[in-house]
Design a protein around this motif. Structure first.
Motif, PDB file in Angstrom:
ATOM      1  N   ASP A 199       3.670 -57.620-107.118  1.00  0.00           N
ATOM      2  CA  ASP A 199       3.392 -58.656-108.127  1.00  0.00           C
ATOM      3  C   ASP A 199       2.729 -59.864-107.474  1.00  0.00           C
ATOM      4  OD1 ASP A 199       4.737 -57.220-110.141  1.00  0.00           O
ATOM      5  OD2 ASP A 199       6.622 -58.298-109.841  1.00  0.00           O
ATOM      6  N   ALA A 200       3.254 -60.250-106.309  1.00  0.00           N
ATOM      7  CA  ALA A 200       2.727 -61.443-105.627  1.00  0.00           C
ATOM      8  C   ALA A 200       1.266 -61.241-105.241  1.00  0.00           C
ATOM      9  CB  ALA A 200       3.571 -61.764-104.398  1.00  0.00           C
ATOM     10  N   ALA A 201       0.927 -60.053-104.754  1.00  0.00           N
ATOM     11  CA  ALA A 201      -0.461 -59.770-104.370  1.00  0.00           C
ATOM     12  C   ALA A 201      -1.383 -59.895-105.589  1.00  0.00           C
ATOM     13  CB  ALA A 201      -0.566 -58.370-103.759  1.00  0.00           C
ATOM     14  N   ARG A 202      -0.999 -59.284-106.698  1.00  0.00           N
ATOM     15  CA  ARG A 202      -1.813 -59.342-107.929  1.00  0.00           C
ATOM     16  C   ARG A 202      -1.988 -60.785-108.404  1.00  0.00           C
ATOM     17  NH1 ARG A 202      -2.749 -54.909-110.872  1.00  0.00           N
ATOM     18  NH2 ARG A 202      -2.883 -56.000-112.851  1.00  0.00           N
ATOM     19  N   ARG A 203      -0.884 -61.540-108.380  1.00  0.00           N
ATOM     20  CA  ARG A 203      -0.935 -62.914-108.874  1.00  0.00           C
ATOM     21  C   ARG A 203      -1.830 -63.788-108.010  1.00  0.00           C
ATOM     22  NH1 ARG A 203       1.517 -66.842-106.846  1.00  0.00           N
ATOM     23  NH2 ARG A 203       3.222 -65.664-105.906  1.00  0.00           N
ATOM     24  N   VAL A 207      -9.051 -56.574-101.008  1.00  0.00           N
ATOM     25  CA  VAL A 207      -9.560 -56.060-102.291  1.00  0.00           C
ATOM     26  C   VAL A 207     -10.834 -55.275-102.030  1.00  0.00           C
ATOM     27  CG1 VAL A 207     -10.387 -56.700-104.581  1.00  0.00           C
ATOM     28  CG2 VAL A 207      -8.554 -58.029-103.507  1.00  0.00           C
ATOM     29  N   ARG A 208     -10.864 -54.033-102.482  1.00  0.00           N
ATOM     30  CA  ARG A 208     -12.080 -53.211-102.335  1.00  0.00           C
ATOM     31  C   ARG A 208     -12.590 -52.851-103.724  1.00  0.00           C
ATOM     32  NH1 ARG A 208     -11.316 -47.931-103.494  1.00  0.00           N
ATOM     33  NH2 ARG A 208      -9.220 -47.049-103.390  1.00  0.00           N
ATOM     34  N   ASP A 209     -13.823 -52.349-103.793  1.00  0.00           N
ATOM     35  CA  ASP A 209     -14.338 -51.918-105.095  1.00  0.00           C
ATOM     36  C   ASP A 209     -14.085 -50.415-105.278  1.00  0.00           C
ATOM     37  OD1 ASP A 209     -16.209 -50.784-103.425  1.00  0.00           O
ATOM     38  OD2 ASP A 209     -17.937 -51.496-104.537  1.00  0.00           O
ATOM     39  N   GLU A 210     -14.425 -49.902-106.462  1.00  0.00           N
ATOM     40  CA  GLU A 210     -14.109 -48.502-106.756  1.00  0.00           C
ATOM     41  C   GLU A 210     -14.882 -47.531-105.872  1.00  0.00           C
ATOM     42  OE1 GLU A 210     -13.110 -47.871-111.292  1.00  0.00           O
ATOM     43  OE2 GLU A 210     -14.617 -49.459-111.050  1.00  0.00           O
ATOM     44  N   SER A 211     -16.092 -47.895-105.468  1.00  0.00           N
ATOM     45  CA  SER A 211     -16.874 -47.007-104.597  1.00  0.00           C
ATOM     46  C   SER A 211     -16.324 -46.996-103.173  1.00  0.00           C
ATOM     47  CB  SER A 211     -18.331 -47.468-104.561  1.00  0.00           C
ATOM     48  OG  SER A 211     -18.448 -48.643-103.759  1.00  0.00           O
ATOM     49  N   SER A 257      -5.733 -51.702-110.825  1.00  0.00           N
ATOM     50  CA  SER A 257      -4.527 -50.873-110.783  1.00  0.00           C
ATOM     51  C   SER A 257      -3.532 -51.530-109.834  1.00  0.00           C
ATOM     52  CB  SER A 257      -4.881 -49.465-110.281  1.00  0.00           C
ATOM     53  OG  SER A 257      -5.549 -49.582-109.032  1.00  0.00           O
ATOM     54  N   ASN A 258      -2.406 -50.864-109.636  1.00  0.00           N
ATOM     55  CA  ASN A 258      -1.402 -51.412-108.727  1.00  0.00           C
ATOM     56  C   ASN A 258      -1.923 -51.438-107.291  1.00  0.00           C
ATOM     57  OD1 ASN A 258       0.433 -51.808-110.766  1.00  0.00           O
ATOM     58  ND2 ASN A 258       1.316 -49.751-110.533  1.00  0.00           N
ATOM     59  N   VAL A 259      -1.447 -52.378-106.528  1.00  0.00           N
ATOM     60  CA  VAL A 259      -1.813 -52.428-105.113  1.00  0.00           C
ATOM     61  C   VAL A 259      -1.004 -51.375-104.351  1.00  0.00           C
ATOM     62  CG1 VAL A 259      -2.392 -54.881-105.215  1.00  0.00           C
ATOM     63  CG2 VAL A 259      -0.070 -54.195-104.570  1.00  0.00           C
TER      64      VAL A 259
END
Lengths: 370, 370
Positions: free
Chosen positions: B260-264, B224-228, B276-278
């Motif tokens: 889906d699994a990553a988001r969950r 997971v990264r941030d927007e910057s 947003s989507n991975v």
């Protein structure tokens, strides 16, 4: 993954905040998956998707608009209808599908979290017909659907025809978990009885304490294109409708990456070695037919001078096609989603797989991205 | 996928051509997987990787160069050494790993295909110690490795330390298939005995005829990264070495896509909903510890103002780190691959997972692509 959401084990490094609806829902589902008493307490206030002989109960949209919705049933309504048919609504036949907001008014600013209720899949089997014809079976399906509204349809057709993608996923999940619940009755190591979680997301051996989770089979599905990107290689599987060509797919094996599996399947099925590594085509999809597959999409590049050498135990044919040929088959598939008018020539590319399948999406994406 | 390679069922739409080595190898492996008599006929002329108590036999490279190679053994050599220790080399303990060219001279222009021999994994267990100390166990390992050359090392260490990626994959495959061969003895549906293919790539029920394949558990691992793109979120798993932070991972469930699994998993473990989507991070990897996982890499974007809310049943800590902090940990990991000098502060990011793991690759890739 075990969560103890209701026992205040979550810490936050800044101030307390209200979890997003999505986070709250995912954590609630996780709690229910693992805590049998919490899961069972949801049963009587839950909503239900009924599967009869593996077919989900759906309803058509109004005014014959295309697509279906799931026919979600309240506990008491379903219980009564089943009872009228001599059947019982039992927790042991149910698997956890999803969570939904119980009451819109409870999500007010004064409440920290939305109140969620469970959505279950319930799987029932028609009793064996008493005579040589299947009149008895047909009538249970007819009678139950008349009592509950909607109708029972083939699960694959349902997945391809649901109005909402989330409901198609619920059909896939219901199909997969109910199947697993029917199949995993004995410990594969010691043969003792397995005890299922109320959610049907884990089975524990009563003797050797091993834990088993629903099996998923990762599949690499790969669209092979040539270096000019003007052609792609499609294959005909013997069990599919006449005129349908698709991408090459096969199960991933232990020790392999998904990318290795894609390369190997192409070598095995059409005798072609790809020129370079495959790249991910940005989509994966749960596909529960015949078992629980997880389809993962890739694109690979091969030399079009090398003609496919087909493994006829797997495939009927494999051919390179031009963009124009594939685009025509794509249009024919959109216009005739039931693939009912293939050309007479058995080797002619008339259709690609229907909308809703990952192969359809991959081929559409390839057509659009040149 | 069943292939009948030796029965001339492959057709080619143009002229006959000599299959590439890769295609020939994949089709030969497929043939062996499915044809028990062909597989068994390879046994005495095969090469073997010995696993004792789940540890593969490896040899160090010359002059203490870093990394290991598998100690591949000829049938007769292994049989003799086992016999000298009161053990038997049996087909039932062996699983098919790979194929290799039997004799370089046979791949001449006059031969249509290279002559391949099989590489097997053989899994043996030390007999239980006769006394309260484990001197007996240690001596079997010592004595066998002295007889055969090389030494038995932890399979995870072997995977991370093999000179060749192909050999690391053979360790993963051997570990996975031997484990599956030990575990799947009874039909999960009816409890009858399962009969394993000689290759150990399929088990058939002797009573209800159901077929089972080695189970693989797809895992989504997400950075997971941030927007910057200046920060990423890493987590500490309680069972890992002090100071090691990594990406978030979890098993994919029925009905879900990998995405889906990553988001969950991110929602469940750190209470964060992605923006947003991975997207796929271009790598998947077989990882047989503790079971047969298939690790699939993703990258996702979250709002860094949202602090992680850790599920302490899963994780010890989760924190946003700067590129500089992550780069320093990456360098420390390269310099100290055994992760032996973490900082005293338990929350300090000292290391990332070692080279050879998918998490290491993902974090390295993130550091390099800004």
């Amino acid at each position: 993954m075990l969560s103890l959401i209701r026992q205040s084990i979550f810490s936050t490094q800044t101030t307390t905040r209200r979890a997003s609806s999505y986070v709250n829902k995912m954590r609630t589902l996780e709690w229910w998956k693992n805590d049998d008493s919490a899961m069972k307490a949801e049963f009587t206030r839950g909503q239900f998707v009924l599967f009869l002989d593996k077919q989900p109960l759906v309803r058509s949209k109004e005014r014959n608009a295309p697509g279906f919705n799931l026919q979600l049933l309240q506990h008491d309504v379903l219980k009564q209808a089943l009872s009228d048919h001599g059947l019982t609504l039992k927790n042991s036949d149910a698997a956890l599908l999803d969570a939904t907001v119980a009451d819109a008014t409870s999500a007010s600013a004064s409440s920290e979290e939305e109140d969620l209720t469970a959505i279950f899949a319930v799987g029932l089997k028609s009793p064996p017909s008493s005579g040589p014809n299947s009149a008895g079976i047909a009538s249970l399906s007819d009678s139950l659907s008349a009592a509950l509204g909607g109708r029972f349809i083939d699960a694959r057709l349902a997945m391809l025809s649901m109005e909402w993608n989330e409901e198609a996923k619920m059909v896939a999940k219901g199909q997969a978990l109910l199947r697993w619940n029917r199949l995993y009755r004995k410990c594969p190591k010691c043969g003792s009885g397995l005890e299922m979680k109320a959610s049907k997301t884990r089975a524990d051996c009563s003797t050797c304490s091993r834990q088993f989770y629903p099996t998923l089979s990762p599949v690499a599905i790969c669209l092979v294109r040539d270096e000019s990107d003007e052609h792609c290689l499609l294959v005909r599987q013997p069990q599919t409708r006449k005129g349908v060509y698709t991408a090459i797919a096969g199960f991933c094996e232990p020790g392999e990456s998904l990318e290795d599996a894609a390369r190997r399947e192409i070598a095995e099925e059409v005798g072609i070695e790809l020129l370079s590594n495959v790249s991910y085509a940005n989509l994966s999809q749960a596909w529960p037919f015949p078992n629980s597959s997880l389809m993962c999409s890739f694109i690979g590049v091969a030399d079009r001078k090398i003609q496919p050498e087909v493994d006829h135990s797997e495939l009927e044919a494999a051919k390179w096609f031009t963009r124009e040929e594939v685009a025509a088959a794509f249009q024919a598939t959109i216009k005739d989603p039931f693939l009912s008018s293939p050309a007479d020539d058995p080797h002619h590319l008339s259709y690609i797989p229907p909308q809703g399948t990952i192969a359809h999406h991959m081929i559409k994406q390839w057509l659009q991205t040149k």
